[in-house]
Design a protein around this motif. Structure first.
Motif, PDB file in Angstrom:
ATOM      1  N   SER A  21       0.819  -1.212   0.000  1.00  0.00           N
ATOM      2  CA  SER A  21       0.000   0.000   0.000  1.00  0.00           C
ATOM      3  C   SER A  21       0.847   1.253   0.000  1.00  0.00           C
ATOM      4  N   ASN A  22       2.135   1.150   0.298  1.00  0.00           N
ATOM      5  CA  ASN A  22       2.990   2.328   0.307  1.00  0.00           C
ATOM      6  C   ASN A  22       4.059   2.196  -0.764  1.00  0.00           C
ATOM      7  N   ALA A  23       4.761   3.320  -1.041  1.00  0.00           N
ATOM      8  CA  ALA A  23       5.738   3.336  -2.129  1.00  0.00           C
ATOM      9  C   ALA A  23       7.078   2.801  -1.637  1.00  0.00           C
ATOM     10  N   ALA A  24       7.158   1.507  -1.436  1.00  0.00           N
ATOM     11  CA  ALA A  24       8.391   0.898  -0.961  1.00  0.00           C
ATOM     12  C   ALA A  24       8.510  -0.513  -1.500  1.00  0.00           C
ATOM     13  N   PHE A  25       9.719  -0.979  -1.574  1.00  0.00           N
ATOM     14  CA  PHE A  25      10.002  -2.337  -2.023  1.00  0.00           C
ATOM     15  C   PHE A  25      10.621  -3.058  -0.836  1.00  0.00           C
ATOM     16  N   LEU A  26      10.025  -4.133  -0.379  1.00  0.00           N
ATOM     17  CA  LEU A  26      10.518  -4.868   0.775  1.00  0.00           C
ATOM     18  C   LEU A  26      11.015  -6.223   0.315  1.00  0.00           C
ATOM     19  N   ALA A  27      12.310  -6.422   0.373  1.00  0.00           N
ATOM     20  CA  ALA A  27      12.878  -7.700  -0.032  1.00  0.00           C
ATOM     21  C   ALA A  27      13.277  -8.457   1.230  1.00  0.00           C
ATOM     22  N   ARG A  65      14.267  -1.265  16.088  1.00  0.00           N
ATOM     23  CA  ARG A  65      14.188  -2.714  15.896  1.00  0.00           C
ATOM     24  C   ARG A  65      15.271  -3.273  14.978  1.00  0.00           C
ATOM     25  N   PHE A  66      15.899  -2.413  14.166  1.00  0.00           N
ATOM     26  CA  PHE A  66      16.841  -2.892  13.163  1.00  0.00           C
ATOM     27  C   PHE A  66      18.170  -2.144  13.220  1.00  0.00           C
ATOM     28  N   GLU A  67      19.186  -2.797  12.712  1.00  0.00           N
ATOM     29  CA  GLU A  67      20.472  -2.162  12.450  1.00  0.00           C
ATOM     30  C   GLU A  67      20.380  -1.629  11.019  1.00  0.00           C
ATOM     31  N   ILE A  68      20.312  -0.327  10.856  1.00  0.00           N
ATOM     32  CA  ILE A  68      19.950   0.265   9.569  1.00  0.00           C
ATOM     33  C   ILE A  68      21.145   0.891   8.860  1.00  0.00           C
ATOM     34  N   THR A  69      21.253   0.578   7.568  1.00  0.00           N
ATOM     35  CA  THR A  69      22.208   1.238   6.676  1.00  0.00           C
ATOM     36  C   THR A  69      21.406   1.959   5.601  1.00  0.00           C
ATOM     37  N   MET A 119      21.752  -5.475  -6.962  1.00  0.00           N
ATOM     38  CA  MET A 119      20.981  -5.950  -5.810  1.00  0.00           C
ATOM     39  C   MET A 119      20.829  -7.458  -5.908  1.00  0.00           C
ATOM     40  N   GLU A 120      21.300  -8.157  -4.892  1.00  0.00           N
ATOM     41  CA  GLU A 120      21.118  -9.598  -4.790  1.00  0.00           C
ATOM     42  C   GLU A 120      20.201  -9.879  -3.601  1.00  0.00           C
ATOM     43  N   GLN A 121      19.917 -11.161  -3.367  1.00  0.00           N
ATOM     44  CA  GLN A 121      18.955 -11.509  -2.319  1.00  0.00           C
ATOM     45  C   GLN A 121      19.426 -11.096  -0.931  1.00  0.00           C
ATOM     46  N   GLN A 122      20.732 -11.129  -0.682  1.00  0.00           N
ATOM     47  CA  GLN A 122      21.213 -10.846   0.669  1.00  0.00           C
ATOM     48  C   GLN A 122      22.298  -9.774   0.732  1.00  0.00           C
ATOM     49  N   PHE A 123      22.600  -9.150  -0.390  1.00  0.00           N
ATOM     50  CA  PHE A 123      23.582  -8.063  -0.361  1.00  0.00           C
ATOM     51  C   PHE A 123      23.357  -7.131  -1.542  1.00  0.00           C
ATOM     52  N   ASP A 139      25.741  -6.032   3.204  1.00  0.00           N
ATOM     53  CA  ASP A 139      24.901  -7.195   3.494  1.00  0.00           C
ATOM     54  C   ASP A 139      23.656  -6.772   4.255  1.00  0.00           C
ATOM     55  N   PHE A 140      22.555  -7.479   4.026  1.00  0.00           N
ATOM     56  CA  PHE A 140      21.311  -7.133   4.717  1.00  0.00           C
ATOM     57  C   PHE A 140      20.441  -8.363   4.889  1.00  0.00           C
ATOM     58  N   ASP A 141      19.516  -8.272   5.822  1.00  0.00           N
ATOM     59  CA  ASP A 141      18.474  -9.274   6.002  1.00  0.00           C
ATOM     60  C   ASP A 141      17.180  -8.821   5.336  1.00  0.00           C
ATOM     61  N   TYR A 142      16.959  -7.495   5.351  1.00  0.00           N
ATOM     62  CA  TYR A 142      15.798  -6.899   4.699  1.00  0.00           C
ATOM     63  C   TYR A 142      16.266  -5.671   3.925  1.00  0.00           C
ATOM     64  N   ALA A 143      15.583  -5.385   2.813  1.00  0.00           N
ATOM     65  CA  ALA A 143      15.903  -4.173   2.050  1.00  0.00           C
ATOM     66  C   ALA A 143      14.619  -3.411   1.760  1.00  0.00           C
ATOM     67  N   LEU A 144      14.673  -2.124   1.975  1.00  0.00           N
ATOM     68  CA  LEU A 144      13.530  -1.251   1.724  1.00  0.00           C
ATOM     69  C   LEU A 144      13.935  -0.254   0.644  1.00  0.00           C
ATOM     70  N   ILE A 145      13.290  -0.333  -0.533  1.00  0.00           N
ATOM     71  CA  ILE A 145      13.620   0.558  -1.638  1.00  0.00           C
ATOM     72  C   ILE A 145      12.632   1.721  -1.654  1.00  0.00           C
ATOM     73  N   THR A 146      13.106   2.902  -1.329  1.00  0.00           N
ATOM     74  CA  THR A 146      12.268   4.109  -1.285  1.00  0.00           C
ATOM     75  C   THR A 146      12.938   5.208  -2.106  1.00  0.00           C
ATOM     76  N   ALA A 147      13.324   4.849  -3.316  1.00  0.00           N
ATOM     77  CA  ALA A 147      14.069   5.774  -4.169  1.00  0.00           C
ATOM     78  C   ALA A 147      13.170   6.728  -4.940  1.00  0.00           C
ATOM     79  N   GLY A 148      11.856   6.467  -4.941  1.00  0.00           N
ATOM     80  CA  GLY A 148      10.943   7.368  -5.643  1.00  0.00           C
ATOM     81  C   GLY A 148      11.035   7.209  -7.143  1.00  0.00           C
ATOM     82  N   SER A 149      10.733   8.270  -7.872  1.00  0.00           N
ATOM     83  CA  SER A 149      10.724   8.226  -9.331  1.00  0.00           C
ATOM     84  C   SER A 149      11.413   9.468  -9.879  1.00  0.00           C
TER      85      SER A 149
END
Length: 208
Positions: A21-27, A65-69, A119-123, A139-149
């Motif tokens: 529902s929001n403008a983000a990509f959650l991998a 809740r997360f270690e964020i980069t 972008m790969e599944q874990q890095f 490296d990541f466990d989750y990725a949030l893509i909020t780059a817009g357009s």
């Protein structure tokens, strides 16, 4: 793989992509995330690509809740729709723009000035803008893509950090870039020229 026409975003938390529902990509990594292993475990690693309004809002909600980069090509936060007014009112830029490190202050995130080139599944592979073509792996466990357009071949409306836009990824460079465009428009006005605005959406109406 499911493809959507002109997708703003989609989520992949399993074998079937779904639209959020929001403008983000959650991998989501297929392995068990670390935030579900118990209170004594290290927090899961979250990669946030792009730090506009959506990215900043997500970081504020999730930094406990997360270690964020964060990977962002600009060193400033900017409210993009407000940029249009700056073409007629240069002083307005200070009201819609500010240092990104100050916006993220106190949230304990790692900020990398660069762009994700793979972008790969874990890095992710990141090219740092401030360091030439130097790349690093994140490296990541989750990725949030909020780059817009962005608009094709147009950087004055929104700086995305693609090649050729490096100068405008700094506050000073952005100010100078908008100043050059303002000068061009005023020069056109003095010569009795005309500007044609195609489209009457948010951008077209505000710019007119």
């Amino acid at each position: 793989k499911t493809r959507y026409p002109q997708p703003l975003a989609f989520a992949m938390c399993g074998p079937t992509p779904v639209k959020p529902s929001n403008a983000a990509f959650l991998a989501c990594s297929r392995r068990r995330s670390r935030d579900s292993m118990g209170s004594g475990a290290a927090p899961a690693r979250l990669l946030v690509v792009g730090c506009g309004p959506a990215g900043l809002a997500a970081i504020r909600d999730l930094h406990h809740r997360f270690e964020i980069t964060v990977v962002e090509p600009r060193d400033y936060f900017e409210y993009t729709p407000g940029v249009l007014r700056t073409l007629g009112d240069p002083d307005h830029l200070a009201r819609v723009q500010g240092p990104l490190d100050q916006a993220l202050e106190g949230m304990g995130v790692e900020l990398i000035k660069g762009r994700v080139t793979k972008m790969e599944q874990q890095f992710a592979v990141v090219t740092q803008i401030a360091d030439g073509e130097h790349t690093l792996r994140v490296d990541f466990d989750y990725a949030l893509i909020t780059a817009g357009s962005v608009y094709h071949k147009n950087s004055w409306w929104k700086v995305s950090g693609r090649p050729g836009e490096e100068a405008q990824t700094t506050v000073t460079g952005r100010h100078d870039g908008l100043g050059q465009l303002r000068h061009q428009l005023r020069g056109l006005e003095r010569m009795g020229g005309a500007v044609v605005v195609v489209g009457a959406g948010l951008v077209g109406v505000e710019l007119a």
